[in-house]
Motif scaffolding. Structure first.
Motif, PDB file in Angstrom:
ATOM      1  N   ASN A 141      -3.307  -9.871 -19.602  1.00  0.00           N
ATOM      2  CA  ASN A 141      -4.251 -10.790 -18.959  1.00  0.00           C
ATOM      3  C   ASN A 141      -3.779 -11.117 -17.549  1.00  0.00           C
ATOM      4  N   ALA A 142      -3.330 -12.330 -17.320  1.00  0.00           N
ATOM      5  CA  ALA A 142      -2.975 -12.754 -15.975  1.00  0.00           C
ATOM      6  C   ALA A 142      -1.482 -12.667 -15.695  1.00  0.00           C
ATOM      7  N   LYS A 143      -0.748 -11.944 -16.500  1.00  0.00           N
ATOM      8  CA  LYS A 143       0.688 -11.789 -16.288  1.00  0.00           C
ATOM      9  C   LYS A 143       1.030 -10.318 -16.107  1.00  0.00           C
ATOM     10  N   SER A 144       1.786 -10.037 -15.062  1.00  0.00           N
ATOM     11  CA  SER A 144       2.221  -8.675 -14.794  1.00  0.00           C
ATOM     12  C   SER A 144       3.733  -8.595 -14.943  1.00  0.00           C
ATOM     13  N   THR A 145       4.202  -7.495 -15.478  1.00  0.00           N
ATOM     14  CA  THR A 145       5.637  -7.276 -15.662  1.00  0.00           C
ATOM     15  C   THR A 145       6.031  -5.935 -15.061  1.00  0.00           C
ATOM     16  N   LEU A 146       7.143  -5.925 -14.340  1.00  0.00           N
ATOM     17  CA  LEU A 146       7.677  -4.690 -13.772  1.00  0.00           C
ATOM     18  C   LEU A 146       9.050  -4.462 -14.384  1.00  0.00           C
ATOM     19  N   GLN A 147       9.136  -3.479 -15.253  1.00  0.00           N
ATOM     20  CA  GLN A 147      10.398  -3.111 -15.870  1.00  0.00           C
ATOM     21  C   GLN A 147      11.046  -2.050 -15.008  1.00  0.00           C
ATOM     22  N   MET A 148      12.243  -2.338 -14.506  1.00  0.00           N
ATOM     23  CA  MET A 148      12.935  -1.437 -13.591  1.00  0.00           C
ATOM     24  C   MET A 148      14.198  -0.911 -14.272  1.00  0.00           C
ATOM     25  N   SER A 149      14.350   0.404 -14.273  1.00  0.00           N
ATOM     26  CA  SER A 149      15.502   1.031 -14.922  1.00  0.00           C
ATOM     27  C   SER A 149      16.160   2.004 -13.956  1.00  0.00           C
ATOM     28  N   THR A 150      17.377   2.385 -14.313  1.00  0.00           N
ATOM     29  CA  THR A 150      18.149   3.337 -13.499  1.00  0.00           C
ATOM     30  C   THR A 150      18.121   2.917 -12.032  1.00  0.00           C
ATOM     31  N   LEU A 151      18.431   1.675 -11.791  1.00  0.00           N
ATOM     32  CA  LEU A 151      18.357   1.129 -10.438  1.00  0.00           C
ATOM     33  C   LEU A 151      19.454   1.700  -9.554  1.00  0.00           C
ATOM     34  N   THR A 152      19.120   1.870  -8.288  1.00  0.00           N
ATOM     35  CA  THR A 152      20.072   2.332  -7.288  1.00  0.00           C
ATOM     36  C   THR A 152      20.114   1.332  -6.135  1.00  0.00           C
ATOM     37  N   ALA A 153      21.075   1.512  -5.258  1.00  0.00           N
ATOM     38  CA  ALA A 153      21.203   0.612  -4.117  1.00  0.00           C
ATOM     39  C   ALA A 153      19.946   0.640  -3.250  1.00  0.00           C
ATOM     40  N   GLU A 154      19.238   1.765  -3.257  1.00  0.00           N
ATOM     41  CA  GLU A 154      18.007   1.890  -2.464  1.00  0.00           C
ATOM     42  C   GLU A 154      16.878   1.011  -3.009  1.00  0.00           C
ATOM     43  N   ASP A 155      17.038   0.480  -4.200  1.00  0.00           N
ATOM     44  CA  ASP A 155      16.032  -0.420  -4.772  1.00  0.00           C
ATOM     45  C   ASP A 155      16.256  -1.862  -4.343  1.00  0.00           C
ATOM     46  N   THR A 156      17.333  -2.122  -3.655  1.00  0.00           N
ATOM     47  CA  THR A 156      17.617  -3.469  -3.171  1.00  0.00           C
ATOM     48  C   THR A 156      16.546  -3.905  -2.185  1.00  0.00           C
ATOM     49  N   ALA A 157      15.898  -5.023  -2.473  1.00  0.00           N
ATOM     50  CA  ALA A 157      14.791  -5.493  -1.637  1.00  0.00           C
ATOM     51  C   ALA A 157      14.301  -6.834  -2.167  1.00  0.00           C
ATOM     52  N   VAL A 158      13.446  -7.445  -1.385  1.00  0.00           N
ATOM     53  CA  VAL A 158      12.668  -8.575  -1.887  1.00  0.00           C
ATOM     54  C   VAL A 158      11.394  -7.998  -2.482  1.00  0.00           C
ATOM     55  N   TYR A 159      11.133  -8.335  -3.718  1.00  0.00           N
ATOM     56  CA  TYR A 159       9.961  -7.817  -4.421  1.00  0.00           C
ATOM     57  C   TYR A 159       8.868  -8.872  -4.447  1.00  0.00           C
ATOM     58  N   TYR A 160       7.665  -8.432  -4.109  1.00  0.00           N
ATOM     59  CA  TYR A 160       6.518  -9.332  -4.044  1.00  0.00           C
ATOM     60  C   TYR A 160       5.455  -8.916  -5.050  1.00  0.00           C
ATOM     61  N   CYS A 161       4.955  -9.877  -5.761  1.00  0.00           N
ATOM     62  CA  CYS A 161       3.820  -9.677  -6.635  1.00  0.00           C
ATOM     63  C   CYS A 161       2.548  -9.893  -5.818  1.00  0.00           C
ATOM     64  N   ALA A 162       1.507  -9.128  -6.129  1.00  0.00           N
ATOM     65  CA  ALA A 162       0.251  -9.250  -5.407  1.00  0.00           C
ATOM     66  C   ALA A 162      -0.916  -9.112  -6.375  1.00  0.00           C
ATOM     67  N   ALA A 163      -2.027  -9.739  -6.027  1.00  0.00           N
ATOM     68  CA  ALA A 163      -3.221  -9.658  -6.862  1.00  0.00           C
ATOM     69  C   ALA A 163      -4.438  -9.417  -5.988  1.00  0.00           C
TER      70      ALA A 163
END
Length: 119
Positions: free
Chosen positions: A70-92
């Motif tokens: 419904n109104a909830k989003s989930t981002l499952q992140m695996s096998t993370l690397t240093a290149e994934d370092t960031a500020v993550y923003y949700c958007a609708a």
């Protein structure tokens, strides 16, 4: 007006996993995730629409999974690397768009949550 509240960021070691959540105060056609790494422009990560179709950037395909309830989003992140370092923003996004990889398709944004991957 839809308000988005993100949670789940933090520090993780390379190869680890992390899950981000975004709670929306109203309904939206598309829910997406973008990120901005230090010194770089904001980039698309993943999106999901009301019928369940999902979209991923090439850099995260196979490692990240987006879902929504419904109104909830989930981002499952695996096998993370240093290149994934960031500020993550949700958007609708309220209405239909074929260009879900563009931030112009989104009307509402969360405050951002920091994800740091240590190598």
């Amino acid at each position: 007006q839809v308000q988005l509240v993100e949670s789940g960021g933090g520090l993780v070691q390379a190869g680890g996993s992390l899950r981000l959540s975004c709670a929306a105060s109203g309904r939206a056609y598309a829910m997406g995730w973008f990120r901005r790494a230090p010194g770089k422009e904001r980039e698309f990560v993943a999106a999901i629409v009301t019928i369940g179709n999902t979209f991923y950037s090439d850099s995260v395909k196979g490692r990240f999974t987006i879902s929504r309830d419904n109104a909830k989003s989930t981002l499952q992140m695996s096998t993370l690397t240093a290149e994934d370092t960031a500020v993550y923003y949700c958007a609708a996004g309220r209405g239909y768009s074929r260009f879900l990889m563009s931030d112009l398709s989104y009307d509402y944004w969360g405050q951002g949550t920091q994800v740091t991957v240590s190598s």
